[in-house]
Design a protein around this motif. Sequence first.
Motif, short mmCIF file in Angstrom:
data_model
loop_
_atom_site.label_atom_id
_atom_site.label_comp_id
_atom_site.label_asym_id
_atom_site.label_seq_id
_atom_site.Cartn_x
_atom_site.Cartn_y
_atom_site.Cartn_z
N ILE A 69 0.84 -1.20 0.00
CA ILE A 69 0.00 0.00 0.00
C ILE A 69 0.88 1.25 0.00
CG2 ILE A 69 -1.54 1.34 1.51
CD1 ILE A 69 -3.19 -1.18 1.88
N ASN A 70 1.81 1.34 0.92
CA ASN A 70 2.61 2.57 1.02
C ASN A 70 4.12 2.38 0.93
OD1 ASN A 70 0.47 4.43 1.39
ND2 ASN A 70 0.19 3.66 3.48
N LYS A 73 6.31 3.76 -1.89
CA LYS A 73 6.03 5.09 -2.44
C LYS A 73 7.22 6.00 -2.20
CE LYS A 73 1.04 4.99 -1.81
NZ LYS A 73 -0.07 5.36 -0.89
N ASP A 75 7.52 9.05 -1.04
CA ASP A 75 7.59 9.77 0.25
C ASP A 75 7.73 8.82 1.42
OD1 ASP A 75 4.22 10.23 1.33
OD2 ASP A 75 4.89 8.97 -0.32
N TRP A 76 7.37 7.55 1.26
CA TRP A 76 7.57 6.59 2.36
C TRP A 76 9.01 6.05 2.33
CZ3 TRP A 76 3.85 4.86 6.06
CH2 TRP A 76 2.62 5.50 5.95
N HIS A 106 3.86 -0.67 -5.70
CA HIS A 106 3.08 0.59 -5.83
C HIS A 106 3.83 1.68 -5.08
CE1 HIS A 106 -0.75 2.95 -5.93
NE2 HIS A 106 -0.25 3.44 -4.83
N TRP A 110 4.42 9.45 -8.79
CA TRP A 110 3.09 9.97 -8.45
C TRP A 110 3.28 11.44 -8.07
CZ3 TRP A 110 -0.01 8.15 -3.50
CH2 TRP A 110 -1.35 8.60 -3.59
N TRP A 113 1.48 13.77 -2.81
CA TRP A 113 2.25 13.50 -1.60
C TRP A 113 3.76 13.67 -1.75
CZ3 TRP A 113 -0.66 13.01 2.71
CH2 TRP A 113 -1.99 12.56 2.56
N ASN A 152 1.26 6.61 -11.22
CA ASN A 152 -0.04 6.57 -10.55
C ASN A 152 -0.77 7.89 -10.73
OD1 ASN A 152 -2.00 5.31 -8.79
ND2 ASN A 152 -1.35 6.79 -7.25
N GLU A 153 -2.05 7.78 -11.04
CA GLU A 153 -2.95 8.94 -11.07
C GLU A 153 -2.40 10.14 -11.82
OE1 GLU A 153 -4.28 9.67 -7.06
OE2 GLU A 153 -4.72 7.56 -6.74
N GLN A 236 -8.24 1.66 -10.56
CA GLN A 236 -8.12 1.39 -9.13
C GLN A 236 -9.35 0.67 -8.55
OE1 GLN A 236 -6.94 4.94 -7.01
NE2 GLN A 236 -5.03 5.11 -8.19
N HIS A 238 -11.81 1.87 -6.58
CA HIS A 238 -12.35 2.28 -5.27
C HIS A 238 -13.83 2.61 -5.50
CE1 HIS A 238 -8.56 2.32 -3.15
NE2 HIS A 238 -8.02 3.10 -4.06
N GLU A 268 -7.04 -1.62 -6.94
CA GLU A 268 -7.23 -1.14 -5.55
C GLU A 268 -8.69 -1.31 -5.10
OE1 GLU A 268 -5.56 2.75 -4.94
OE2 GLU A 268 -3.95 2.42 -6.38
N TRP A 310 -7.53 -3.38 -2.07
CA TRP A 310 -6.67 -2.41 -1.34
C TRP A 310 -6.79 -2.70 0.15
CZ3 TRP A 310 -2.84 -0.21 -3.47
CH2 TRP A 310 -2.20 0.92 -2.92
N TRP A 318 -8.19 2.05 4.63
CA TRP A 318 -7.73 3.45 4.57
C TRP A 318 -8.87 4.41 4.83
CZ3 TRP A 318 -9.05 7.01 0.50
CH2 TRP A 318 -9.84 6.46 -0.51
N GLU A 321 -8.84 6.59 7.88
CA GLU A 321 -8.19 7.91 7.82
C GLU A 321 -9.15 8.95 7.26
OE1 GLU A 321 -4.20 5.48 6.53
OE2 GLU A 321 -4.76 7.25 5.38
O1 G3I Z 1 3.28 12.95 4.80
C1 G3I Z 1 2.66 12.94 6.11
C2 G3I Z 1 3.71 13.12 7.17
O2 G3I Z 1 4.28 14.42 7.04
C3 G3I Z 1 3.06 12.96 8.53
O3 G3I Z 1 4.06 13.03 9.54
C4 G3I Z 1 2.33 11.64 8.61
C5 G3I Z 1 1.60 11.53 9.93
O4 G3I Z 1 0.59 10.56 9.79
O5 G3I Z 1 1.35 11.53 7.56
C6 G3I Z 1 1.98 11.61 6.31
O6 G3I Z 1 0.97 11.52 5.33
C7 G3I Z 1 0.46 10.24 5.20
C8 G3I Z 1 0.58 9.84 3.74
O7 G3I Z 1 -0.03 8.55 3.57
C9 G3I Z 1 2.03 9.77 3.29
O8 G3I Z 1 2.05 9.19 1.96
C10 G3I Z 1 -1.00 10.29 5.60
O9 G3I Z 1 -1.10 10.54 7.02
C11 G3I Z 1 -1.66 9.00 5.27
O10 G3I Z 1 -3.04 9.15 5.46
C12 G3I Z 1 -1.42 8.67 3.77
O11 G3I Z 1 -2.13 7.56 3.46
C13 G3I Z 1 -1.94 6.80 2.30
C14 G3I Z 1 -2.24 7.58 1.00
O12 G3I Z 1 -2.38 6.66 -0.09
C15 G3I Z 1 -1.13 8.54 0.61
O13 G3I Z 1 0.07 7.84 0.40
C16 G3I Z 1 -2.98 5.73 2.54
O14 G3I Z 1 -2.55 4.93 3.65
C17 G3I Z 1 -3.14 4.87 1.32
O15 G3I Z 1 -4.22 3.94 1.50
C18 G3I Z 1 -3.46 5.74 0.11
O16 G3I Z 1 -3.56 4.88 -0.97
C19 G3I Z 1 -3.91 5.53 -2.21
C20 G3I Z 1 -3.09 4.90 -3.31
O17 G3I Z 1 -1.71 5.03 -3.02
C21 G3I Z 1 -3.46 5.50 -4.66
N1 G3I Z 1 -4.90 5.35 -4.90
C22 G3I Z 1 -5.74 5.95 -3.86
C23 G3I Z 1 -5.41 5.30 -2.51
C24 G3I Z 1 -6.30 5.83 -1.41
O18 G3I Z 1 -6.08 7.20 -1.23
#
Ligand code: G3I
Length: 359
Positions: A69-70, A73, A75-76, A106, A110, A113, A152-153, A236, A238, A268, A310, A318, A321
């Motif tokens: 899932i993350n 990526k 940023d992860w 995945h 992108w 983020w 992605n997207e 995806q 969703h 997803e 997903w 997710w 959140e």
């Molecule tokens: O970047 C911030 C960071 O600065 C902060 O400290 C931290 C605290 O929680 O959050 C970080 O952001 C997180 C982000 O992932 C980082 O990528 C968000 O909280 C978190 O909610 C976010 O969630 C993921 C999101 O993609 C963004 O990557 C979700 O878990 C994940 O399910 C979601 O998945 C996406 C697919 O990649 C693409 N399709 C849509 C799908 C649902 O949105």
Amino acid sequence: MAMRLGVAAALAPTIAGARAGAADDTIPPLFDAAAKCGLRFGAAIDREIFDDPQYAALAARHAAVIGNINALKFDWLRPNSFTADYTTADKLVAFAEQHGKPFLGHTLIWNDWPPPWLTALGRKEKAATFAAHIDEVMGRYRGRIATWVVVNEPFSPWDRQPGHYRLGPWFSTFGPDYIARALRRARAADPSARLILNEAFCERRDDIGAAVRPALLRLVKTLRDADVPFDAVGLQGHVQPQHGLDHDAYVRFMDQLAAEKVELEITELDVDDSRIPGNAAQRDAAVAEHYRAFVAAVMRVPALTAITTWGLSDKYSWYHEVAQKENPLAPHQPRTHPFDNAGQPKAAFHALIERLSSC
Ligand code: G3I
């Protein structure tokens, strides 16, 4: 529906059981049901499986393909600088390998983020980072990640750009050409990997879906005409009923994409129940019907080769959140997935078993 010959056999996992923990082996695996119709069934998971052996076992039992899932990526991997931390990604890829299952990575590129340090770079540095990121990540998992969501997207109507392109660091560096650049670079980085162009929102019957579907079709045609290498389009899936659904129209759109000689994957799948009224049982029944209807529709398209959910259970949805952001005081408890918080099969699971094996 034409059977998809050979696909399932080539990818069906070699390990039927799950070493990760005690999975309920009295219920049929979802991947088995899908394989009966030549479809690969997968599940995207993440670091939660390391502290939840029951969830790990669920993924190992029901998914023929494991995705993240993350963890992969940008940023992860690289939250603070280009130096990447692959710890979680390595463990997830190893988990899939231990269970003899191919991996769906995945996502490499992108525009959403972006970590602040990336946004702050100049154009030339972003261009160098773009290339180095693809080369490094795909080089690390060369031959170990079977399929990559490379881009992605690409679209975001909210950004109000010509062609509905999504704004972000890669778009600002190369314009729309970042998509072809990423796909070409990915093919060179790991010629053994299948490459996916992945998009959201196409399921929606509102102005967002009406904008994204033709934009994606136009992009696929452009990429194909320019011989840009990629193997499949990921939709995806969703399913968000509140934005309207028209499965027949969606199948027609899938057929239009397939006419461009690409495979299709649902990448997803889940069902948003946040706007579905009633008690848990009533919502579960409605969610199950949405899974059944959506899967029945997409399975009418011979170019469909895989369906990936997903996540697998409400516990790690997710949508928690999303609900928390919408109403921190009384967040809606999502019932979006085939298994409940305790990892027990729900009506959605039984609907999937029935539909995935009906061909
Ligand atoms: O970047 C911030 C960071 O600065 C902060 O400290 C931290 C605290 O929680 O959050 C970080 O952001 C997180 C982000 O992932 C980082 O990528 C968000 O909280 C978190 O909610 C976010 O969630 C993921 C999101 O993609 C963004 O990557 C979700 O878990 C994940 O399910 C979601 O998945 C996406 C697919 O990649 C693409 N399709 C849509 C799908 C649902 O949105």
